[in-house]
Design a protein around this motif. Structure first.
Motif, PDB file in Angstrom:
ATOM      1  N   TYR A  44       0.858  -1.179   0.000  1.00  0.00           N
ATOM      2  CA  TYR A  44       0.000   0.000   0.000  1.00  0.00           C
ATOM      3  C   TYR A  44       0.894   1.228   0.000  1.00  0.00           C
ATOM      4  N   SER A  45       0.332   2.371  -0.381  1.00  0.00           N
ATOM      5  CA  SER A  45       1.102   3.607  -0.313  1.00  0.00           C
ATOM      6  C   SER A  45       0.954   4.192   1.091  1.00  0.00           C
ATOM      7  N   HIS A  46       1.924   5.008   1.473  1.00  0.00           N
ATOM      8  CA  HIS A  46       1.855   5.694   2.760  1.00  0.00           C
ATOM      9  C   HIS A  46       0.809   6.787   2.642  1.00  0.00           C
ATOM     10  N   GLY A  47       0.029   6.969   3.677  1.00  0.00           N
ATOM     11  CA  GLY A  47      -0.978   8.015   3.599  1.00  0.00           C
ATOM     12  C   GLY A  47      -2.022   7.943   4.688  1.00  0.00           C
ATOM     13  N   GLY A  48      -1.937   6.958   5.551  1.00  0.00           N
ATOM     14  CA  GLY A  48      -2.850   6.894   6.682  1.00  0.00           C
ATOM     15  C   GLY A  48      -3.922   5.826   6.620  1.00  0.00           C
ATOM     16  N   TYR A  49      -4.178   5.266   5.443  1.00  0.00           N
ATOM     17  CA  TYR A  49      -5.246   4.260   5.322  1.00  0.00           C
ATOM     18  C   TYR A  49      -4.951   3.033   6.182  1.00  0.00           C
ATOM     19  N   ILE A  50      -3.719   2.540   6.124  1.00  0.00           N
ATOM     20  CA  ILE A  50      -3.364   1.352   6.909  1.00  0.00           C
ATOM     21  C   ILE A  50      -3.324   1.691   8.397  1.00  0.00           C
ATOM     22  N   SER A  51      -2.811   2.859   8.750  1.00  0.00           N
ATOM     23  CA  SER A  51      -2.782   3.275  10.159  1.00  0.00           C
ATOM     24  C   SER A  51      -4.191   3.299  10.736  1.00  0.00           C
ATOM     25  N   LYS A  52      -5.110   3.880   9.997  1.00  0.00           N
ATOM     26  CA  LYS A  52      -6.502   3.944  10.447  1.00  0.00           C
ATOM     27  C   LYS A  52      -7.099   2.542  10.546  1.00  0.00           C
ATOM     28  N   SER A  53      -6.810   1.705   9.575  1.00  0.00           N
ATOM     29  CA  SER A  53      -7.324   0.328   9.590  1.00  0.00           C
ATOM     30  C   SER A  53      -6.789  -0.449  10.791  1.00  0.00           C
ATOM     31  N   LEU A  54      -5.498  -0.271  11.093  1.00  0.00           N
ATOM     32  CA  LEU A  54      -4.909  -0.940  12.258  1.00  0.00           C
ATOM     33  C   LEU A  54      -5.596  -0.479  13.544  1.00  0.00           C
ATOM     34  N   GLU A  55      -5.822   0.809  13.670  1.00  0.00           N
ATOM     35  CA  GLU A  55      -6.488   1.339  14.869  1.00  0.00           C
ATOM     36  C   GLU A  55      -7.916   0.813  14.997  1.00  0.00           C
TER      37      GLU A  55
END
Length: 86
Positions: A44-55
């Motif tokens: 995935y690209s960096h940009g917050g989508y994965i961070s939000k999904s992890l949270e």
């Protein structure tokens, strides 16, 4: 039977994001990782989508967020690690 229940639960809880969440959980089933490692492994690209999904997965009770100690600096690292909860 259990696998079908898992799919059904994921569909009910996460609807449009269920495939991403399944990818994250499958990856973390192999061991704990930092956010940047999850992003890299899932391409995935960096940009917050994965961070939000992890949270969101932490809040739902699927993952645990931990901070590792940096023994050289004698303090917690700023970047959390995520692991699958049994």
């Amino acid at each position: 039977l259990l696998f079908r229940e898992f799919d059904h639960l994921f569909s009910d809880l996460f609807s449009s994001k269920k495939e991403t969440y399944k990818e994250i959980i499958s990856l973390l089933a192999m061991g704990e990782l930092e956010t940047k490692e999850v992003v890299k492994n899932l391409e995935y690209s960096h940009g917050g989508y994965i961070s939000k999904s992890l949270e969101e997965l932490v809040q739902a009770g699927f993952l645990k967020k931990t901070y590792v100690w940096d023994l050289k600096q004698v303090k917690e690292k700023q970047k959390p690690r995520y692991r699958l909860i049994d």
